[in-house]
Design an enzyme around this catalytic site. Structure first.
Site, PDB file in Angstrom:
ATOM      1  N   HIS A   1       0.817  -1.219   0.000  1.00  0.00           N
ATOM      2  CA  HIS A   1       0.000   0.000   0.000  1.00  0.00           C
ATOM      3  C   HIS A   1       0.846   1.263   0.000  1.00  0.00           C
ATOM      4  O   HIS A   1       0.364   2.319  -0.387  1.00  0.00           O
ATOM      5  CB  HIS A   1      -0.936  -0.007   1.215  1.00  0.00           C
ATOM      6  CG  HIS A   1      -2.030  -1.033   1.098  1.00  0.00           C
ATOM      7  ND1 HIS A   1      -3.319  -0.720   0.749  1.00  0.00           N
ATOM      8  CD2 HIS A   1      -2.006  -2.385   1.238  1.00  0.00           C
ATOM      9  CE1 HIS A   1      -4.052  -1.817   0.695  1.00  0.00           C
ATOM     10  NE2 HIS A   1      -3.273  -2.842   0.994  1.00  0.00           N
TER      11      HIS A   1
ATOM     12  N   ASP B   1       3.133   9.454  -0.614  1.00  0.00           N
ATOM     13  CA  ASP B   1       1.984   8.619  -0.245  1.00  0.00           C
ATOM     14  C   ASP B   1       1.822   7.528  -1.290  1.00  0.00           C
ATOM     15  O   ASP B   1       2.027   7.789  -2.479  1.00  0.00           O
ATOM     16  CB  ASP B   1       0.703   9.480  -0.211  1.00  0.00           C
ATOM     17  CG  ASP B   1      -0.179   9.176   0.987  1.00  0.00           C
ATOM     18  OD1 ASP B   1      -0.147   8.022   1.467  1.00  0.00           O
ATOM     19  OD2 ASP B   1      -0.901  10.079   1.444  1.00  0.00           O
TER      20      ASP B   1
HETATM   21  P1  ADQ Z   1      -3.246   5.755   4.875  1.00  0.00           P
HETATM   22  O1  ADQ Z   1      -1.917   6.404   4.926  1.00  0.00           O
HETATM   23  O2  ADQ Z   1      -3.904   5.481   6.170  1.00  0.00           O
HETATM   24  O3  ADQ Z   1      -3.165   4.380   4.049  1.00  0.00           O
HETATM   25  P2  ADQ Z   1      -5.206   7.330   3.099  1.00  0.00           P
HETATM   26  O4  ADQ Z   1      -5.285   6.717   1.751  1.00  0.00           O
HETATM   27  O5  ADQ Z   1      -4.949   8.792   3.131  1.00  0.00           O
HETATM   28  O6  ADQ Z   1      -4.154   6.659   3.989  1.00  0.00           O
HETATM   29  O7  ADQ Z   1      -6.571   7.071   3.911  1.00  0.00           O
HETATM   30  C1  ADQ Z   1      -7.119   5.826   4.075  1.00  0.00           C
HETATM   31  C2  ADQ Z   1      -8.512   5.953   4.713  1.00  0.00           C
HETATM   32  O8  ADQ Z   1      -8.425   6.494   6.027  1.00  0.00           O
HETATM   33  C3  ADQ Z   1      -9.438   6.871   3.919  1.00  0.00           C
HETATM   34  O9  ADQ Z   1     -10.676   6.241   3.753  1.00  0.00           O
HETATM   35  C4  ADQ Z   1      -9.567   8.108   4.788  1.00  0.00           C
HETATM   36  O10 ADQ Z   1     -10.828   8.754   4.708  1.00  0.00           O
HETATM   37  C5  ADQ Z   1      -9.352   7.564   6.183  1.00  0.00           C
HETATM   38  N1  ADQ Z   1      -8.798   8.632   7.037  1.00  0.00           N
HETATM   39  C6  ADQ Z   1      -7.666   9.331   6.852  1.00  0.00           C
HETATM   40  N2  ADQ Z   1      -7.516  10.257   7.822  1.00  0.00           N
HETATM   41  C7  ADQ Z   1      -8.598  10.144   8.618  1.00  0.00           C
HETATM   42  C8  ADQ Z   1      -9.040  10.839   9.804  1.00  0.00           C
HETATM   43  N3  ADQ Z   1      -8.356  11.858  10.319  1.00  0.00           N
HETATM   44  N4  ADQ Z   1     -10.197  10.437  10.359  1.00  0.00           N
HETATM   45  C9  ADQ Z   1     -10.921   9.430   9.833  1.00  0.00           C
HETATM   46  N5  ADQ Z   1     -10.564   8.749   8.732  1.00  0.00           N
HETATM   47  C10 ADQ Z   1      -9.417   9.098   8.132  1.00  0.00           C
HETATM   48  C11 ADQ Z   1      -2.285   3.605   3.275  1.00  0.00           C
HETATM   49  C12 ADQ Z   1      -1.303   4.351   2.366  1.00  0.00           C
HETATM   50  C13 ADQ Z   1      -2.054   5.241   1.386  1.00  0.00           C
HETATM   51  C14 ADQ Z   1      -3.048   4.390   0.592  1.00  0.00           C
HETATM   52  C15 ADQ Z   1      -3.914   3.557   1.516  1.00  0.00           C
HETATM   53  C16 ADQ Z   1      -4.762   2.553   0.728  1.00  0.00           C
HETATM   54  O11 ADQ Z   1      -0.429   5.165   3.149  1.00  0.00           O
HETATM   55  O12 ADQ Z   1      -1.136   5.866   0.499  1.00  0.00           O
HETATM   56  O13 ADQ Z   1      -3.871   5.262  -0.169  1.00  0.00           O
HETATM   57  O14 ADQ Z   1      -3.116   2.799   2.417  1.00  0.00           O
HETATM   58  O15 ADQ Z   1      -3.939   1.754  -0.071  1.00  0.00           O
END
Ligand code: ADQ
Length: 487
Positions: free
Chosen positions: A175, A383
């Site tokens: 990811h 990211d």
């Molecule tokens: P994350 O770094 O956790 O995941 P991201 O893709 O930004 O990141 O978000 C994943 C989910 O978490 C989204 O549905 C988002 O809405 C939710 N989220 C983020 N911040 C939040 C908050 N403050 N409160 C509630 N919900 C929140 C990792 C990788 C990413 C990749 C994902 C999926 O780092 O690059 O996009 O996996 O593969």
């Protein structure tokens, strides 16, 4: 020693599964969501995998709990899906999770060499937990299973499964980004991780850039050979290296944002904002999300474009994450201080430029906030994908959409060229992009949004699952009736 499995001999297909066995999907990830977090409303991997997880599937991983002794996995069933979870011991939590996974490997994968903290005992713990997971999972497997391993905590799991004679088709998806080979080579024992993951039949990445970096590393560090753009050969086995961008349930998120728009939490936010424009950021509180740089960009914006003072409110929703890792505690203190400094210097008795929350906000509430925002400010330093950018686009009202300001270093930027794409390290350029976004005419906003929405609706979570599982089924053997791709 060559691994068993479906890589086959060079020039041949492996065929070790009986065609009569029904193909079951087995998901393996570091964390398995708790029962209350297993709905599409809760976010995370459960949402991404919703279309792959069908009744009959098995999900294996860490329960999120710690206990003194490693025990046999606990089995639970919900909505026809089996969940097998195991606790970590305090020592495993320290070495495998906090240590190697989050303080060495994760910063490295995110290109943050300065944050890499390597300790030999952490690496040993990482390998031992991967081996223990494999030993616990292997007896639960059935002929014909397809195994899909997720993320950087489990690089060596495919190899550990093969050592235990598991011949099933194994896929691995990363990811996070994968850094350039020269950077990856900095990680002590990096070749052990590469060899472990190359025991899978299919290895997937978010972008073509990540795939290229991984293939370079496997060639340089393991002596793998490349055949075409998506195939490596190592020790007589074939590994498909594929690009499978993670997406969201775009229509579901849009519907959630429409109903949440009328809900109390969104109305309260709307009333408190009044006529001012809302600029929204939603992140995990993580050093890769670029929060200090973002606060710097907001400061630059208020200095360079003072006509927007009092006409804009920034809202940063930052969910605290990994707060028992020292680096994350430092980051949080730093951001707390920067937000206080900014508001102290730029604020007025009746106007606070930057609102900041670390309390959890429910996913539907966030969807409502996204719809209210005039600008989505998504500026990670690096990211894998960034799903918040996609959610922002899905949440907009197409008749009067907000504008996405997006980091060029998010995987999402590879397919979201109609956003205002910025370099998050260049705070002045981010400030100018904010000015442009806030002043953008309706027809340009609509045109950009329409193009972005088409992409977000094409590259959905369902398409991600279907695409990856199709690769895995092909690796398992195309003639065996195993191609059971979710609709
Ligand atoms: P994350 O770094 O956790 O995941 P991201 O893709 O930004 O990141 O978000 C994943 C989910 O978490 C989204 O549905 C988002 O809405 C939710 N989220 C983020 N911040 C939040 C908050 N403050 N409160 C509630 N919900 C929140 C990792 C990788 C990413 C990749 C994902 C999926 O780092 O690059 O996009 O996996 O593969």
């Amino acid at each position: 020693m060559p691994y068993p499995g479906h890589g086959g001999r060079e020039g041949s297909e492996g065929m070790l599964i009986s065609p009569r066995e029904k193909s079951r999907l087995v998901i393996v990830s570091n964390r398995v969501p708790a029962p209350q977090d297993r709905s599409a409303q809760a976010g995370g991997l459960a949402v991404v995998l919703a279309d792959g997880l069908r009744p009959g599937s098995l999900w294996f991983g860490w329960s999120g709990k710690r206990s003194a002794e490693p025990a046999a996995p606990t089995l639970q069933e919900a909505r026809g899906i089996s969940y097998a979870t195991t606790d970590l011991t305090p020592a495993e939590y320290q070495t495998y999770y906090q240590g190697f996974s989050n303080s060495a490997l994760y910063p490295l994968l995110l290109y943050r060499l300065g944050l890499l903290r390597f300790r030999g005992e952490d690496f040993d713990g990482y390998c031992q937990v991967n081996a223990r997971f494999a030993a616990s999972l292997a007896p639960l497997l059935r002929p014909g299973d397809r195994i899909w391993v997720h993320d950087y905590h489990l690089f060596t799991l495919p190899g550990e499964l093969r050592k235990r004679g598991v011949a099933a088709a194994i896929g691995f998806f990363l990811h996070t980004p994968f850094p350039p080979a020269g950077l990856f080579a900095v990680l002590p024992h990096g070749e052990v991780l590469l060899r472990g993951v190359c025991a899978a039949d299919v290895v997937g990445f978010q972008t073509a850039v990540d795939r290229g970096h991984f293939m370079d590393a496997a060639i340089e560090m393991l002596g793998a050979r490349r055949r075409g753009e998506d195939t490596l050969w190592l020790d007589g086995r074939r590994i498909r290296v594929v690009v499978a961008p993670v997406g969201i349930d775009a229509d579901g998120f849009a519907a959630m944002s429409r109903s949440a728009h009328a809900a109390t939490a969104t109305r309260r936010l709307a009333e408190s904002i009044g006529e001012r424009a809302l600029v929204l950021s939603v992140d995990r509180l993580d050093h890769t999300k670029g929060l200090p740089e973002r606060v710097g960009a907001i400061e630059a914006f208020l200095n360079r474009h003072p006509q927007w003072r009092r006409k804009v409110n920034f809202l940063q929703v930052a969910a605290a994450s990994r707060q028992d890792v020292a680096e994350y505690q430092r980051l949080r203190r730093n951001i707390d201080r920067m937000v206080g400094d900014l508001n102290g210097q730029a604020g007025e008795p009746d106007w606070t430029p930057l609102r900041y929350m670390t309390r959890p906000v429910r996913r539907p509430t966030l969807a409502g906030f996204q719809r209210l925002a005039r600008v989505g400010l998504v500026t990670p330093l690096r990211d894998g994908m960034n799903l918040v950018a996609k959610e922002f686009i899905a949440a907009q009202n197409p008749a009067d959409p907000g504008v996405l300001v997006l980091s060029k270093f998010a995987g999402a930027a590879e397919t979201m060229a109609d956003a205002l794409v910025v370099n998050p390290f260049d705070t002045g350029a981010v400030a100018d992009a904010l000015d442009r976004a806030l002043g953008m005419a309706l027809d340009e906003r609509q045109a950009r949004h329409a193009a972005l929405l088409a992409g977000v609706r094409r590259e959905t979570a369902a398409a991600f699952c279907a695409g990856f599982l199709a690769h895995l089924s092909r690796a398992a053997g195309p003639a065996m009736g195993l191609v059971e791709i979710p609709a």
